[in-house]
Design an enzyme around this catalytic site. Structure first.
Site, mmCIF file in Angstrom:
data_model
loop_
_atom_site.group_PDB
_atom_site.id
_atom_site.type_symbol
_atom_site.label_atom_id
_atom_site.label_comp_id
_atom_site.label_asym_id
_atom_site.label_seq_id
_atom_site.Cartn_x
_atom_site.Cartn_y
_atom_site.Cartn_z
ATOM 1 N N CYS A 10 31.967 -29.600 45.620
ATOM 2 C CA CYS A 10 32.974 -29.084 44.702
ATOM 3 C C CYS A 10 34.287 -28.787 45.423
ATOM 4 C CB CYS A 10 32.460 -27.816 44.030
ATOM 5 S SG CYS A 10 33.435 -27.313 42.591
ATOM 6 N N ASP A 133 24.868 -18.731 40.956
ATOM 7 C CA ASP A 133 25.803 -18.496 42.052
ATOM 8 C C ASP A 133 25.757 -17.034 42.470
ATOM 9 O OD1 ASP A 133 27.795 -18.977 43.904
ATOM 10 O OD2 ASP A 133 29.335 -19.511 42.437
#
Length: 215
Positions: A10, A133
């Site tokens: 990412c 996360d």
């Protein structure tokens, strides 16, 4: 066996790093559209980078509490395969975005303690995927990409009704252990493959993917 683990790289902003991710065997490449992030890029840049990604690799656009106009501008300009929401979007907002833009949505959920785990169930009927996360600290404006991890034992052996991805503080030195402990079939990395904030490193990308896939 770790060979089936899908990897998402990412926060990409340079063509050579998109190519490095694809060549290493990453399943996803992510582009950030959040101005406060050092990894944020514009739609034109994302279109250029998308053209560098080979067929088959999924392109993910990351937004934080974005309006429809902002999301629509990117979706119209860039051949995106998935939307990632990393803000305070409600389950209703997640469903709305998925319906409006006709793309699968991955919702990021920050975890710090067992009390946070219930939020994963709240979004299981709204999103197409979950991103598990680490919860950011209160002193940062960035909801992710902070290099923070959480106690992986909190989710060891847990399953949800939809695909999920592990993120938060992963790098080439700990990703294999994280996969073994949590059973994650997908992992996401951003700062863990950087030489400095926002600056990806091709060798670290290759090392991370190899470690995650056990190759």
């Amino acid at each position: 066996m770790l060979q089936k683990t899908n990897v998402k790289i990412c926060g990409l902003s340079r063509r050579r790093h998109v190519v490095a991710a694809a060549d290493a065997g990453a399943a996803y490449v992510g582009f950030v559209f959040f101005p406060k992030s050092p990894r944020s890029i514009c739609a034109d840049r994302a279109r250029f980078l998308s053209d560098s990604a080979p067929r088959g690799i999924k392109k993910v656009a990351l937004f934080v509490n974005a309006a429809d106009t902002e999301i629509g501008h990117v979706v119209d300009a860039v051949p995106i395969d998935m939307i990632q929401l990393h803000g305070a979007e409600t389950p209703e907002r997640v469903s709305e975005i998925e319906s409006r833009f006709g793309l699968p949505v991955m919702k990021a959920i920050g975890i710090k303690s067992e009390r946070d785990l219930g939020r994963l169930d709240e979004y299981s009927d709204a999103a197409s995927q979950l991103l598990v996360d680490a919860k950011p600290s209160e002193s940062t404006d960035l909801p992710g990409g902070n290099g923070l991890s959480f106690d992986w034992r909190l989710i060891a052996g847990r399953t949800w009704r939809l695909p999920w991805m592990l993120a938060g503080g992963l790098d080439e030195t700990n990703v294999a252990a994280a996969i073994r402990l949590t059973g994650a079939g997908q992992v996401d990395v951003s700062s863990g493959v950087e030489s400095s904030p926002g600056q990806k490193d091709s060798e670290r990308i290759r090392s991370f993917v190899a470690a995650a896939r056990g190759t």
